[in-house]
Write a protein that holds these residues in place. Structure first.
Motif, short mmCIF file in Angstrom:
data_model
loop_
_atom_site.label_atom_id
_atom_site.label_comp_id
_atom_site.label_asym_id
_atom_site.label_seq_id
_atom_site.Cartn_x
_atom_site.Cartn_y
_atom_site.Cartn_z
N LYS A 6 3.85 18.54 -2.42
CA LYS A 6 3.56 17.14 -2.71
C LYS A 6 2.51 17.05 -3.80
O LYS A 6 1.47 17.70 -3.73
N ALA A 7 2.77 16.21 -4.80
CA ALA A 7 1.82 16.00 -5.89
C ALA A 7 1.87 14.54 -6.31
O ALA A 7 2.91 13.89 -6.22
N ASP A 25 -20.80 3.52 4.23
CA ASP A 25 -20.41 2.21 3.73
C ASP A 25 -18.98 1.91 4.19
O ASP A 25 -18.06 2.69 3.93
N PRO A 26 -18.75 0.78 4.85
CA PRO A 26 -17.41 0.51 5.42
C PRO A 26 -16.31 0.36 4.36
O PRO A 26 -15.17 0.75 4.60
N VAL A 27 -16.65 -0.22 3.21
CA VAL A 27 -15.64 -0.36 2.16
C VAL A 27 -15.27 1.00 1.60
O VAL A 27 -14.09 1.34 1.44
N LEU A 28 -16.30 1.81 1.32
CA LEU A 28 -16.06 3.17 0.81
C LEU A 28 -15.30 3.99 1.84
O LEU A 28 -14.40 4.76 1.49
N ARG A 29 -15.63 3.81 3.12
CA ARG A 29 -14.94 4.57 4.18
C ARG A 29 -13.45 4.25 4.18
O ARG A 29 -12.61 5.16 4.28
N LYS A 30 -13.10 2.98 4.03
CA LYS A 30 -11.69 2.60 4.01
C LYS A 30 -10.98 3.24 2.83
O LYS A 30 -9.86 3.76 2.96
N ILE A 31 -11.63 3.22 1.67
CA ILE A 31 -11.03 3.80 0.47
C ILE A 31 -10.84 5.30 0.64
O ILE A 31 -9.76 5.85 0.37
N MET A 32 -11.88 5.97 1.09
CA MET A 32 -11.87 7.43 1.15
C MET A 32 -10.95 7.96 2.25
O MET A 32 -10.33 9.02 2.10
N ARG A 33 -10.85 7.24 3.37
CA ARG A 33 -9.97 7.71 4.43
C ARG A 33 -8.51 7.72 3.98
O ARG A 33 -7.75 8.62 4.36
N GLU A 34 -8.14 6.73 3.20
CA GLU A 34 -6.77 6.71 2.69
C GLU A 34 -6.58 7.73 1.57
O GLU A 34 -5.57 8.42 1.50
N TYR A 40 -8.23 10.53 0.95
CA TYR A 40 -8.40 11.93 1.32
C TYR A 40 -7.97 12.19 2.76
O TYR A 40 -8.63 12.91 3.49
N SER A 41 -6.86 11.61 3.14
CA SER A 41 -6.32 11.83 4.48
C SER A 41 -5.78 13.25 4.63
O SER A 41 -5.66 13.75 5.75
N HIS A 42 -5.45 13.90 3.52
CA HIS A 42 -4.90 15.25 3.52
C HIS A 42 -5.68 16.11 2.52
O HIS A 42 -6.33 15.60 1.62
N GLU A 43 -5.58 17.42 2.71
CA GLU A 43 -6.27 18.35 1.80
C GLU A 43 -5.71 18.22 0.39
O GLU A 43 -4.49 18.18 0.19
N VAL A 44 -6.61 18.20 -0.58
CA VAL A 44 -6.18 18.05 -1.97
C VAL A 44 -6.96 18.98 -2.89
O VAL A 44 -8.08 19.39 -2.59
N LEU A 49 0.83 -1.20 0.00
CA LEU A 49 0.00 0.00 0.00
C LEU A 49 0.87 1.25 0.00
O LEU A 49 1.76 1.40 0.83
N ALA A 50 0.61 2.13 -0.95
CA ALA A 50 1.26 3.44 -1.00
C ALA A 50 0.24 4.50 -0.59
O ALA A 50 -0.96 4.30 -0.71
N ASN A 51 0.75 5.64 -0.11
CA ASN A 51 -0.18 6.68 0.35
C ASN A 51 -1.18 7.04 -0.74
O ASN A 51 -0.86 7.16 -1.92
N HIS A 52 -2.45 7.18 -0.31
CA HIS A 52 -3.55 7.58 -1.19
C HIS A 52 -3.83 6.57 -2.30
O HIS A 52 -4.31 6.92 -3.36
#
Length: 319
Positions: free
Chosen positions: A177-178, A207-216, A218-222, A48-51
């Motif tokens: 960072k980009a 949704d727990p699957v979507l939550r896992k995806i989105m937390r990773e 969008y962990s930072h402002e983009v 796993l890489a960030n985002h």
């Protein structure tokens, strides 16, 4: 502003072909599933890489590629070749295996691709359920999607080539960072993302699957821009830009060109692809959209633009 470094390729007559969604939607739906199968192999075998940066595919000189994937003492790569219309598996020991890209069901493609991997000593298991689509059917059961029009597949890739080039020029203007310019097979979009450096509020999608995806993701402002072939309430191919978290007042910011608009339902700025391809310099128009929508987001989000942006552009190829 016109950047002479991108004009040679990205403003050539064939760089921005017509791609009406109505004329290739069945091919798109099938190709979407094929790309998810290949993309999930990369996801299964890479750390796993960030985002989720270990997930996407990348534009290549002939199509889209996974880039090298480690497997024990070997490395392999899987590529969609939209010139000869082949799916190509290449291993660093010199072995190559190809599967024709032609009308066939997703189930048949899944079986042949996974069989080819096994025959090459590449054992991998993937979750067989598609993501980011309504009413998903497991890959090995999907005999609904079975279309492939090589002409439109190649047009799709040609647009990705031109867009990739402009996105990379845009990305070079940023010091913070980009992301790489990469193709997410979940949504079928080519994207590039800039980061403020600040953490974002934690997502709490139901949704727990979507939550896992989105937390990773969008962990930072983009502020993220991209191109996708259509869907999600947009009836044809379009470029987009959004900020996450969505700031108040974003839609009231002025952007260019005049044909761009803010879609409140999507929470994104949108520029239809056909508005870009019909102008004298599509590359310059797209760059104008990317820069102005980024500036809109960076302004309302109060990013430190002085620290994050490159003022002087180096010449292409400068050592």
């Amino acid at each position: 502003m016109t950047d002479s470094r991108i004009a040679a390729v990205s403003d050539s007559p064939d760089a921005w072909p017509s791609l009406p969604l109505s004329e290739w939607k069945d091919t798109l739906a099938t190709l979407h599933m094929w790309m998810q199968i290949v993309g999930k192999v990369r996801l299964a075998l890479t750390p796993l890489a960030n985002h989720w940066w270990n997930v996407p595919l990348y534009v290549s000189a002939r199509g889209l590629t996974t880039s090298p994937i480690p497997y024990g003492q070997r490395i392999f790569e899987v590529s969609f070749d939209f010139v000869d219309h082949q799916l190509v598996i290449q291993i660093n020991d010199g072995v190559t295996r190809s599967i024709p890209l032609a009308p066939r069901s997703v189930a048949d493609f899944y079986q042949e691709f996974m069989s080819a991997l096994r025959s090459l000593g590449l054992e991998v298991k993937i979750w067989k359920m598609p993501v980011e689509i309504p009413d998903p059917v497991p890959f090995d059961q999907d005999r609904i999607h079975a279309s492939y029009d090589p002409e439109y597949a190649q047009r799709f890739w040609r647009i990705l080539v031109s867009t990739d080039e402009v996105f990379k020029t845009f990305s070079a203007r940023f010091l913070g960072k980009a992301s790489p310019v990469h193709f997410f097979w979940g949504g079928m979009d080519l994207a590039v993302t800039r980061f403020s450096g600040r953490r974002a509020p934690e997502r709490n999608d139901p949704d727990p699957v979507l939550r896992k995806i989105m937390r990773e993701a969008y962990s930072h402002e983009v502020i993220s821009a991209g191109w996708w072939p259509g869907g999600a309430g947009v009836n044809d191919a379009a470029f987009y830009c959004y900020a996450a978290p969505v700031p108040e007042g974003l839609g009231q910011q002025p952007v260019l060109p005049k044909s761009a608009y803010y879609d409140a339902g999507l929470g994104e700025f949108v520029l239809m692809y056909d508005e870009v391809r019909k102008v004298a310099s599509p590359a310059a128009t797209l760059l104008e959209f990317l820069q102005s929508t980024y500036a809109a987001g960076a302004t309302v989000c109060k990013w430190d633009r002085e620290a994050l942006e490159r003022r002087d552009q180096p010449a292409a190829g400068a050592a």
